[in-house]
Scaffold this motif. Sequence first.
Motif, PDB file in Angstrom:
ATOM      1  N   ILE A 128       0.858  -1.179   0.000  1.00 53.84           N
ATOM      2  CA  ILE A 128       0.000   0.000   0.000  1.00 53.84           C
ATOM      3  C   ILE A 128       0.898   1.234   0.000  1.00 53.84           C
ATOM      4  CG2 ILE A 128      -1.820   1.258   1.212  1.00 53.84           C
ATOM      5  CD1 ILE A 128      -2.728  -1.474   0.250  1.00 53.84           C
ATOM      6  N   HIS A 129       0.925   1.945  -1.121  1.00 50.40           N
ATOM      7  CA  HIS A 129       1.774   3.132  -1.238  1.00 50.40           C
ATOM      8  C   HIS A 129       1.007   4.426  -0.980  1.00 50.40           C
ATOM      9  CE1 HIS A 129       5.411   1.211  -2.856  1.00 50.40           C
ATOM     10  NE2 HIS A 129       4.587   0.398  -3.518  1.00 50.40           N
ATOM     11  N   THR A 130      -0.134   4.577  -1.625  1.00 53.23           N
ATOM     12  CA  THR A 130      -0.887   5.835  -1.586  1.00 53.23           C
ATOM     13  C   THR A 130      -2.234   5.611  -0.926  1.00 53.23           C
ATOM     14  OG1 THR A 130       0.175   6.571  -3.631  1.00 53.23           O
ATOM     15  CG2 THR A 130      -1.843   7.701  -2.983  1.00 53.23           C
ATOM     16  N   LEU A 131      -2.609   6.524  -0.047  1.00 52.31           N
ATOM     17  CA  LEU A 131      -3.882   6.433   0.653  1.00 52.31           C
ATOM     18  C   LEU A 131      -4.894   7.352  -0.019  1.00 52.31           C
ATOM     19  CD1 LEU A 131      -2.521   6.638   4.316  1.00 52.31           C
ATOM     20  CD2 LEU A 131      -2.539   4.684   2.742  1.00 52.31           C
ATOM     21  N   LEU A 132      -6.096   6.879  -0.161  1.00 55.60           N
ATOM     22  CA  LEU A 132      -7.156   7.679  -0.783  1.00 55.60           C
ATOM     23  C   LEU A 132      -7.747   8.619   0.270  1.00 55.60           C
ATOM     24  CD1 LEU A 132      -8.939   5.013  -2.998  1.00 55.60           C
ATOM     25  CD2 LEU A 132      -7.617   6.966  -3.791  1.00 55.60           C
ATOM     26  N   ILE A 133      -7.048   9.724   0.507  1.00 54.78           N
ATOM     27  CA  ILE A 133      -7.488  10.703   1.491  1.00 54.78           C
ATOM     28  C   ILE A 133      -7.339  12.097   0.906  1.00 54.78           C
ATOM     29  CG2 ILE A 133      -6.974   9.298   3.513  1.00 54.78           C
ATOM     30  CD1 ILE A 133      -4.331  10.745   3.793  1.00 54.78           C
ATOM     31  N   SER A 134      -8.089  13.026   1.459  1.00 51.03           N
ATOM     32  CA  SER A 134      -8.015  14.412   1.010  1.00 51.03           C
ATOM     33  C   SER A 134      -8.540  15.329   2.105  1.00 51.03           C
ATOM     34  CB  SER A 134      -8.839  14.609  -0.269  1.00 51.03           C
ATOM     35  OG  SER A 134      -8.881  15.978  -0.639  1.00 51.03           O
ATOM     36  N   ASP A 135      -7.965  16.535   2.187  1.00 51.76           N
ATOM     37  CA  ASP A 135      -8.493  17.541   3.108  1.00 51.76           C
ATOM     38  C   ASP A 135      -9.793  18.139   2.582  1.00 51.76           C
ATOM     39  OD1 ASP A 135      -6.414  17.247   4.890  1.00 51.76           O
ATOM     40  OD2 ASP A 135      -5.151  18.752   3.914  1.00 51.76           O
ATOM     41  N   ASN A 136      -9.999  18.032   1.277  1.00 52.78           N
ATOM     42  CA  ASN A 136     -11.237  18.518   0.671  1.00 52.78           C
ATOM     43  C   ASN A 136     -12.379  17.563   1.038  1.00 52.78           C
ATOM     44  OD1 ASN A 136     -13.328  18.492  -1.566  1.00 52.78           O
ATOM     45  ND2 ASN A 136     -12.156  20.305  -2.158  1.00 52.78           N
ATOM     46  N   LYS A 137     -13.433  18.092   1.660  1.00 50.84           N
ATOM     47  CA  LYS A 137     -14.510  17.240   2.167  1.00 50.84           C
ATOM     48  C   LYS A 137     -15.204  16.466   1.060  1.00 50.84           C
ATOM     49  CE  LYS A 137     -15.472  19.941   6.330  1.00 50.84           C
ATOM     50  NZ  LYS A 137     -16.481  20.719   7.103  1.00 50.84           N
ATOM     51  N   LEU A 138     -15.418  17.105  -0.083  1.00 51.63           N
ATOM     52  CA  LEU A 138     -16.074  16.416  -1.190  1.00 51.63           C
ATOM     53  C   LEU A 138     -15.213  15.270  -1.695  1.00 51.63           C
ATOM     54  CD1 LEU A 138     -18.266  16.067  -3.317  1.00 51.63           C
ATOM     55  CD2 LEU A 138     -17.110  17.827  -4.697  1.00 51.63           C
ATOM     56  N   TYR A 139     -13.926  15.563  -1.966  1.00 49.61           N
ATOM     57  CA  TYR A 139     -13.032  14.509  -2.442  1.00 49.61           C
ATOM     58  C   TYR A 139     -12.915  13.394  -1.403  1.00 49.61           C
ATOM     59  CZ  TYR A 139     -11.521  17.827  -6.048  1.00 49.61           C
ATOM     60  OH  TYR A 139     -11.473  18.704  -7.098  1.00 49.61           O
ATOM     61  N   SER A 140     -12.874  13.771  -0.115  1.00 54.50           N
ATOM     62  CA  SER A 140     -12.763  12.767   0.935  1.00 54.50           C
ATOM     63  C   SER A 140     -13.937  11.807   0.902  1.00 54.50           C
ATOM     64  CB  SER A 140     -12.684  13.458   2.300  1.00 54.50           C
ATOM     65  OG  SER A 140     -12.570  12.505   3.331  1.00 54.50           O
ATOM     66  N   ARG A 141     -15.141  12.334   0.714  1.00 58.33           N
ATOM     67  CA  ARG A 141     -16.326  11.467   0.628  1.00 58.33           C
ATOM     68  C   ARG A 141     -16.270  10.571  -0.601  1.00 58.33           C
ATOM     69  NH1 ARG A 141     -19.115  16.168   2.608  1.00 58.33           N
ATOM     70  NH2 ARG A 141     -19.676  16.788   0.486  1.00 58.33           N
ATOM     71  N   VAL A 142     -15.806  11.144  -1.727  1.00 59.22           N
ATOM     72  CA  VAL A 142     -15.681  10.348  -2.950  1.00 59.22           C
ATOM     73  C   VAL A 142     -14.671   9.220  -2.750  1.00 59.22           C
ATOM     74  CG1 VAL A 142     -14.916  10.387  -5.357  1.00 59.22           C
ATOM     75  CG2 VAL A 142     -16.384  12.221  -4.492  1.00 59.22           C
ATOM     76  N   PHE A 143     -13.535   9.535  -2.149  1.00 61.54           N
ATOM     77  CA  PHE A 143     -12.502   8.518  -1.940  1.00 61.54           C
ATOM     78  C   PHE A 143     -12.997   7.414  -1.004  1.00 61.54           C
ATOM     79  CE2 PHE A 143      -8.996  11.857  -2.844  1.00 61.54           C
ATOM     80  CZ  PHE A 143      -9.143  11.638  -4.204  1.00 61.54           C
ATOM     81  N   ARG A 144     -13.711   7.798   0.049  1.00 58.92           N
ATOM     82  CA  ARG A 144     -14.253   6.788   0.954  1.00 58.92           C
ATOM     83  C   ARG A 144     -15.227   5.859   0.223  1.00 58.92           C
ATOM     84  NH1 ARG A 144     -13.902   6.705   6.334  1.00 58.92           N
ATOM     85  NH2 ARG A 144     -12.643   8.313   7.340  1.00 58.92           N
ATOM     86  N   MET A 145     -16.049   6.458  -0.635  1.00 60.58           N
ATOM     87  CA  MET A 145     -16.992   5.658  -1.400  1.00 60.58           C
ATOM     88  C   MET A 145     -16.257   4.701  -2.335  1.00 60.58           C
ATOM     89  SD  MET A 145     -19.923   6.883  -4.096  1.00 60.58           S
ATOM     90  CE  MET A 145     -18.672   7.342  -5.294  1.00 60.58           C
ATOM     91  N   LEU A 146     -15.217   5.203  -3.032  1.00 64.00           N
ATOM     92  CA  LEU A 146     -14.450   4.351  -3.933  1.00 64.00           C
ATOM     93  C   LEU A 146     -13.808   3.195  -3.177  1.00 64.00           C
ATOM     94  CD1 LEU A 146     -12.729   7.026  -6.211  1.00 64.00           C
ATOM     95  CD2 LEU A 146     -14.554   5.447  -6.852  1.00 64.00           C
ATOM     96  N   ASP A 147     -13.250   3.498  -2.004  1.00 57.49           N
ATOM     97  CA  ASP A 147     -12.656   2.441  -1.198  1.00 57.49           C
ATOM     98  C   ASP A 147     -13.686   1.387  -0.808  1.00 57.49           C
ATOM     99  OD1 ASP A 147      -9.915   2.437  -0.863  1.00 57.49           O
ATOM    100  OD2 ASP A 147      -9.909   3.858   0.802  1.00 57.49           O
ATOM    101  N   ALA A 148     -14.882   1.851  -0.400  1.00 56.23           N
ATOM    102  CA  ALA A 148     -15.903   0.921   0.084  1.00 56.23           C
ATOM    103  C   ALA A 148     -16.544   0.123  -1.044  1.00 56.23           C
ATOM    104  CB  ALA A 148     -16.977   1.702   0.852  1.00 56.23           C
ATOM    105  N   VAL A 149     -16.805   0.793  -2.174  1.00 53.55           N
ATOM    106  CA  VAL A 149     -17.574   0.174  -3.249  1.00 53.55           C
ATOM    107  C   VAL A 149     -16.692  -0.606  -4.221  1.00 53.55           C
ATOM    108  CG1 VAL A 149     -19.090   0.671  -5.221  1.00 53.55           C
ATOM    109  CG2 VAL A 149     -19.386   1.910  -3.076  1.00 53.55           C
ATOM    110  N   LEU A 150     -15.477  -0.127  -4.473  1.00 53.94           N
ATOM    111  CA  LEU A 150     -14.611  -0.765  -5.469  1.00 53.94           C
ATOM    112  C   LEU A 150     -13.414  -1.475  -4.856  1.00 53.94           C
ATOM    113  CD1 LEU A 150     -14.533   1.898  -8.342  1.00 53.94           C
ATOM    114  CD2 LEU A 150     -15.717  -0.294  -8.324  1.00 53.94           C
TER     115      LEU A 150
END
Length: 398
Positions: A128-150
């Motif tokens: 695991i090199h890169t974490l799907l995180i962001s300080d931007n709230k919108l991007y953070s929600r998108v990344f969490r969804m991608l992690d959970a769904v895909l």
Amino acid sequence: MRIAVVNNFFPPRVGGSAHMSASLAGEYAAAGHEVLAITAAYGDAPADEQRDGYRIVRLPAAKMPQLGLSIDFDLSFASLKPGNWRRLRRLLDEFKPDAVHLHGQFFDLSWLAGFYARRHKLPVLLTIHTLLISDNKLYSRVFRMLDAVLVKPVLKYIRPRYVILDKLGVDYCVERYGTSDANSEYFPIAVDTGNFAKPVTKDVRAELELGDGPVIVSLGHVIPLRNRLPLIEALPAILERHPGVRVVIVGRVYHDAFLKRAEELGVAEALVVTGAVPKEDVPAYFAAADIVTHDLNGGCGTASLEAMLSGTATIASVTEDNYPGIELRNGENILLVRPDDAQAVQETVLSLLDDPELRSRLAQRESAMVQANFGLDVVAEEHLRVFSKLVADHDVLR
């Protein structure tokens, strides 16, 4: 063993993930193992070549548009090109790997090779090199969804053994993917010590006309997660006490907020922005520096560790327990500041510039710490130990 190493990022593309996967592949080959590296096409790099004792195959890939996300590199995906799944399957059928080392949990080549490994019941390591995180709230929600769904469902199917590089990664993987000590290894980033044992042949100070004043180097791609803003905010006070300071920003600029802020603060003339440089030139930039500051937004990645190894005083922004099993001691074998804290950066940089003896002493201790814990030979040996056990266990179950 026959080990397939798979990563969308691979040299000549620059970046920590690319260099680490290539360096480990070279170490596996040097230890007598047969290695096949599979990656995405990049620039003019050959589609098929032998290098450092192993074969590299670059599959045709489509470059993705940059959308301004916090991980906004020049991403390329091979699955968008017709026929690549058949090409990859044929490559692996011919190679007959005993094990597969995947780099990156959300890249398509990792998924395709992981599917192949699962169907053929092959042991898999996934770094695991890169974490799907962001300080931007919108991007953070998108990344969490991608992690959970895909991502999580794919990883659940592949069933890899995880290689996690630091504490932030451990916490992230436990929360997002449900990892545990039972299915994880905690190995740090691997740093190629041999690359810094060679004489430096490039005079960066002369080439960039930096003069004899203090030089601060910040090496690595500029993205929102590594935006350089704490350093820029600290510059007015640094320049007031040391007006000859030059700051060299090395790496592709994907996020230019630091340039705009430098103009606003009136410190833009102190900056030199070089863009990306070849890997072989990196030691020369560290040799030209009095201080290296890269990871100031929370982190201590490959560039910072290489800077420490090179014998240059380096500032990072992690906690002392960042690397499981490795003892970091702030002010002794590493120099740490709080993430996104311009005042702390200012005070730390000034303390180093004001005290050359302190700077030299810290640099020596940082170099010894990295050599002992992050050396490529040390980390590669740990990977091979795990591969040997996974393959042996797999053979018993056959």
